[in-house]
Design a protein around this motif. Sequence first.
Motif, PDB file in Angstrom:
ATOM      1  N   GLY A 185       0.807  -1.215   0.000  1.00  0.00           N
ATOM      2  CA  GLY A 185       0.000   0.000   0.000  1.00  0.00           C
ATOM      3  C   GLY A 185       0.839   1.264   0.000  1.00  0.00           C
ATOM      4  N   ALA A 186       0.507   2.188   0.904  1.00  0.00           N
ATOM      5  CA  ALA A 186       1.186   3.483   0.970  1.00  0.00           C
ATOM      6  C   ALA A 186       2.665   3.328   1.306  1.00  0.00           C
ATOM      7  CB  ALA A 186       0.505   4.372   2.004  1.00  0.00           C
ATOM      8  N   SER A 187       3.005   2.360   2.157  1.00  0.00           N
ATOM      9  CA  SER A 187       4.420   2.192   2.510  1.00  0.00           C
ATOM     10  C   SER A 187       5.232   1.733   1.301  1.00  0.00           C
ATOM     11  CB  SER A 187       4.592   1.224   3.684  1.00  0.00           C
ATOM     12  OG  SER A 187       4.206  -0.086   3.342  1.00  0.00           O
ATOM     13  N   HIS A 188       4.635   0.920   0.439  1.00  0.00           N
ATOM     14  CA  HIS A 188       5.331   0.491  -0.779  1.00  0.00           C
ATOM     15  C   HIS A 188       5.572   1.694  -1.697  1.00  0.00           C
ATOM     16  CE1 HIS A 188       6.470  -1.961  -4.220  1.00  0.00           C
ATOM     17  NE2 HIS A 188       5.662  -1.201  -4.939  1.00  0.00           N
ATOM     18  N   ASN A 189       4.556   2.505  -1.874  1.00  0.00           N
ATOM     19  CA  ASN A 189       4.684   3.680  -2.727  1.00  0.00           C
ATOM     20  C   ASN A 189       5.728   4.652  -2.179  1.00  0.00           C
ATOM     21  OD1 ASN A 189       2.664   2.617  -4.345  1.00  0.00           O
ATOM     22  ND2 ASN A 189       1.054   3.805  -3.361  1.00  0.00           N
ATOM     23  N   GLN A 190       5.709   4.841  -0.866  1.00  0.00           N
ATOM     24  CA  GLN A 190       6.676   5.738  -0.239  1.00  0.00           C
ATOM     25  C   GLN A 190       8.088   5.203  -0.412  1.00  0.00           C
ATOM     26  OE1 GLN A 190       5.384   8.591   1.341  1.00  0.00           O
ATOM     27  NE2 GLN A 190       7.474   9.267   1.125  1.00  0.00           N
ATOM     28  N   TRP A 191       8.286   3.889  -0.210  1.00  0.00           N
ATOM     29  CA  TRP A 191       9.605   3.285  -0.360  1.00  0.00           C
ATOM     30  C   TRP A 191      10.107   3.449  -1.801  1.00  0.00           C
ATOM     31  CZ3 TRP A 191      13.820   2.130   1.958  1.00  0.00           C
ATOM     32  CH2 TRP A 191      14.767   1.351   1.322  1.00  0.00           C
TER      33      TRP A 191
END
Length: 70
Positions: A57-63
């Motif tokens: 989710g958002a953590s993947h996109n941020q990474w």
Amino acid sequence: MPKTEITSRAKKALQPILNNYLAFKDALTNDEFAEAQEAGKKLKTSLEKVDMKLFTGASHNQWMEYQTAL
């Protein structure tokens, strides 16, 4: 920047990056060129070894955004 939550497994996977970054920073601030080069190589390797499946989710996109910048 919004706060992004990650799992404890993801945090554990990021620990080598933090450790290698700090070693790199310390070597640079102490003008230890050879140690900085070695620490930089270790930092690069630790970045490449992060298991992307730990981030969703958002953590993947941020990474992905940070990894591209690095």
